[in-house]
Design an enzyme around this catalytic site. Sequence first.
Site, PDB file in Angstrom:
ATOM      1  N   ARG A 239       5.299 -12.750   9.926  1.00 54.45           N
ATOM      2  CA  ARG A 239       5.893 -11.424   9.698  1.00 54.45           C
ATOM      3  C   ARG A 239       7.288 -11.384  10.285  1.00 54.45           C
ATOM      4  NH1 ARG A 239       1.789  -7.521   8.868  1.00 54.45           N
ATOM      5  NH2 ARG A 239       3.199  -5.780   9.177  1.00 54.45           N
TER       6      ARG A 239
ATOM      7  N   GLU B 259       0.888  -1.164   0.000  1.00 57.18           N
ATOM      8  CA  GLU B 259       0.000   0.000   0.000  1.00 57.18           C
ATOM      9  C   GLU B 259       0.929   1.217   0.000  1.00 57.18           C
ATOM     10  OE1 GLU B 259      -3.295  -0.312   3.091  1.00 57.18           O
ATOM     11  OE2 GLU B 259      -2.152  -2.139   3.420  1.00 57.18           O
TER      12      GLU B 259
ATOM     13  N   LYS C 146       3.968   0.893  10.109  1.00 55.59           N
ATOM     14  CA  LYS C 146       4.173   2.081   9.278  1.00 55.59           C
ATOM     15  C   LYS C 146       3.583   3.316   9.942  1.00 55.59           C
ATOM     16  CE  LYS C 146       2.762   0.180   5.319  1.00 55.59           C
ATOM     17  NZ  LYS C 146       2.328   0.048   3.923  1.00 55.59           N
TER      18      LYS C 146
HETATM   19  P1  ATP Z   1      -0.354  -1.612   6.717  1.00 57.38           P
HETATM   20  O1  ATP Z   1      -0.514  -1.681   8.175  1.00 57.38           O
HETATM   21  O2  ATP Z   1      -0.337  -0.228   6.182  1.00 57.38           O
HETATM   22  O3  ATP Z   1      -1.186  -2.582   5.927  1.00 57.38           O
HETATM   23  P2  ATP Z   1       1.792  -3.347   5.988  1.00 57.38           P
HETATM   24  O4  ATP Z   1       3.053  -3.425   6.767  1.00 57.38           O
HETATM   25  O5  ATP Z   1       0.887  -4.500   5.906  1.00 57.38           O
HETATM   26  O6  ATP Z   1       1.123  -2.078   6.530  1.00 57.38           O
HETATM   27  P3  ATP Z   1       1.767  -3.267   3.115  1.00 57.38           P
HETATM   28  O7  ATP Z   1       2.210  -2.181   2.223  1.00 57.38           O
HETATM   29  O8  ATP Z   1       0.351  -3.661   3.080  1.00 57.38           O
HETATM   30  O9  ATP Z   1       2.194  -2.861   4.560  1.00 57.38           O
HETATM   31  O10 ATP Z   1       2.690  -4.530   2.893  1.00 57.38           O
HETATM   32  C1  ATP Z   1       2.962  -5.079   1.639  1.00 57.38           C
HETATM   33  C2  ATP Z   1       3.306  -6.518   1.796  1.00 57.38           C
HETATM   34  O11 ATP Z   1       4.393  -6.686   2.697  1.00 57.38           O
HETATM   35  C3  ATP Z   1       2.139  -7.322   2.357  1.00 57.38           C
HETATM   36  O12 ATP Z   1       1.993  -8.483   1.576  1.00 57.38           O
HETATM   37  C4  ATP Z   1       2.552  -7.654   3.746  1.00 57.38           C
HETATM   38  O13 ATP Z   1       2.066  -8.916   4.116  1.00 57.38           O
HETATM   39  C5  ATP Z   1       4.084  -7.650   3.673  1.00 57.38           C
HETATM   40  N1  ATP Z   1       4.646  -7.255   4.958  1.00 57.38           N
HETATM   41  C6  ATP Z   1       4.383  -6.125   5.641  1.00 57.38           C
HETATM   42  N2  ATP Z   1       5.033  -6.117   6.816  1.00 57.38           N
HETATM   43  C7  ATP Z   1       5.740  -7.263   6.882  1.00 57.38           C
HETATM   44  C8  ATP Z   1       6.623  -7.835   7.851  1.00 57.38           C
HETATM   45  N3  ATP Z   1       6.898  -7.219   9.002  1.00 57.38           N
HETATM   46  N4  ATP Z   1       7.165  -9.034   7.575  1.00 57.38           N
HETATM   47  C9  ATP Z   1       6.900  -9.659   6.416  1.00 57.38           C
HETATM   48  N5  ATP Z   1       6.079  -9.183   5.478  1.00 57.38           N
HETATM   49  C10 ATP Z   1       5.506  -7.992   5.682  1.00 57.38           C
HETATM   50 MG    MG Z   2      -1.068  -4.214   4.591  1.00 61.67          MG
END
Ligand code: ATP
Ligand code: MG
Length: 567
Positions: free
Chosen positions: A270, A43, A280
């Site tokens: 994660r 996102e 974020k």
């Molecule tokens: P938000 O809370 O804004 O959704 P987010 O950390 O999920 O934040 P995204 O931009 O949706 O951010 O993440 C993109 C991809 O990265 C998603 O597929 C998510 O699962 C993966 N991702 C995000 N944070 C992690 C993490 N800490 N470890 C592994 N994968 C992650």
């Molecule tokens: Mg997300």
Amino acid sequence: MNELNNREKEEFRTSISFIEQFIAEDIKEGKNEGKVVTRFPPEPNGYLHIGHAKAICLDFGMAKKYKGKCNLRFDDTNPVKEDVEYIDSIKEDIRWLGFDWEEREFYASDYFGKLFDFAVELIKRGLAYVDDQPADLISAQKGSPSQPGTESPYRSRPVNENLDLFERMNKGEFDEGSRVLRVKIDMTSPNMHMRDPIIYRIIKSPHHRTGSSWMVYPMYDFAHGQSDYFEGITHSLCTLEFEVHRPLYDWFIDQLKTGDYRPRQIEFNRLNLTYTMMSKRKLLELVQEGRVAGWDDPRMPTLCGLRRRGYTPEAIKRFVDLIGYTKVEAINDVSLLEHAIREDLNMKAPRVFGVLNPLKVIIQNYPEGKVENVELVNNPEDESMGKRLVPFSNEVYIEQDDFMENPPNKFFRLAPGMEVRLKGAYIIKCTGFKKNAKSGAIEEVYCTYDPETRSGGNASDKKVKGTLHWVSAAQALNAEVRLYDRLFDHEDPSGQKDDDYRKFLNPDSLKILTGCKVEPSLAQAATLDRFQFQRLGYFCIDPDSTVSMLVFNRTVPLKDTWAKVNR
Ligand code: ATP
Ligand code: MG
């Protein structure tokens, strides 16, 4: 957890296999004609952090391994929180990690038309309705995992009325928050996500790509799975929190699909790291509140922060490899990441001399004005990195704490009457020092050198216990050195009861040293070049660096300050 034994390494290595096993199974069964298509779906509402790197390595890594493709898709469903600044930074960071989405740069907003049509189709099939209730009431009616929800009074609204209202929502006739579109699934489902979730809401802010074309926007959950479907994604790899969303995504695809194909969602844990946080939203707070210098502050866990800190893509990928992919949430030790960067820079970073807290040493029997160039090996781990010449003269700087007026036993550095080797040059002996009468600070140290002891020569095999790094005063370059440490002094700053991570900010996470002295060869260095300052750690050139003042960031200190130093 600095060093892994072989058994641990083996465990880490096999842990990825559950995802690979699924993919391999699908290929073997001839699903999707044996094709593999993955995507990385950020996102665009913040900068990427090291957690995202874990997802990126898997998405692009699996596609590469199975000769498939990985798309970059921005899930840009919320115009209020999104910005092109984030899109640009995300692309830069993925490229920096070494991955390529070729021409496949997609946006969920590319599918707004299709998603809108699908929503209309759901209304026509009696599977979606416009709800006029405020958000808090809708959420209260959802019940709890142990209590069934209550149906909305608008649930049985006639199809025509729903169609009319949804169209008018999109024309901007109603205020934000006054109406939403929900799907009709099951208010008693044990899965809360299935209790008539909202799929569209009114947002009147313009979108960074579609401008003011839309007044209604799909919810993330309504866009994500369908976007995967529209793109022909075969394996949707995502983090564990999406496991409970999977039945909903499947439900949408059931309504949408026309053949056998559906993306297969596989969840993994994660990445969480000690002494930092990955949210974020909270990282944005740190930036907005000025607690760090920006998204790329070298203390941030963002990829741009790590890059500015001196981290290499290889070290990050190595770390991701070491921790592996599992089904269990965990918090990984940041020292393992530090181990990975040390291991990488040990092979890659040229050794140089830099003195952080200079103390002048005057070698009284060395001719004034004479300069000898001593030859030093750039990297003992890699001969191909060659050698360089470093000027030596009668005045050199050493570290203040390499001299003691009254040393304890086993202090193998400089003290009155003691001898040390200046690495790559001569053995010197301390004959005296000058002390500030008021402050007690040592201002100068006086020595003699033994001309028979030049390193590399065979005139003398005299041995001393201590070897110091040094910089010749006349040729030294001025530098500022920023010593970064962990941003928080608590292992899990954002996981505590009251959620106030701010009280765990480490007051010593940045120390700025001015007046540092570095060897003249560093005049050639470019921004982000990385070096090992011998005996001190790994450092890189900060973008703030100028010709008259070099600025270095400390990436990590050396684990073992003394082990690597010899003649
Ligand atoms: P938000 O809370 O804004 O959704 P987010 O950390 O999920 O934040 P995204 O931009 O949706 O951010 O993440 C993109 C991809 O990265 C998603 O597929 C998510 O699962 C993966 N991702 C995000 N944070 C992690 C993490 N800490 N470890 C592994 N994968 C992650
Ligand atoms: Mg997300």
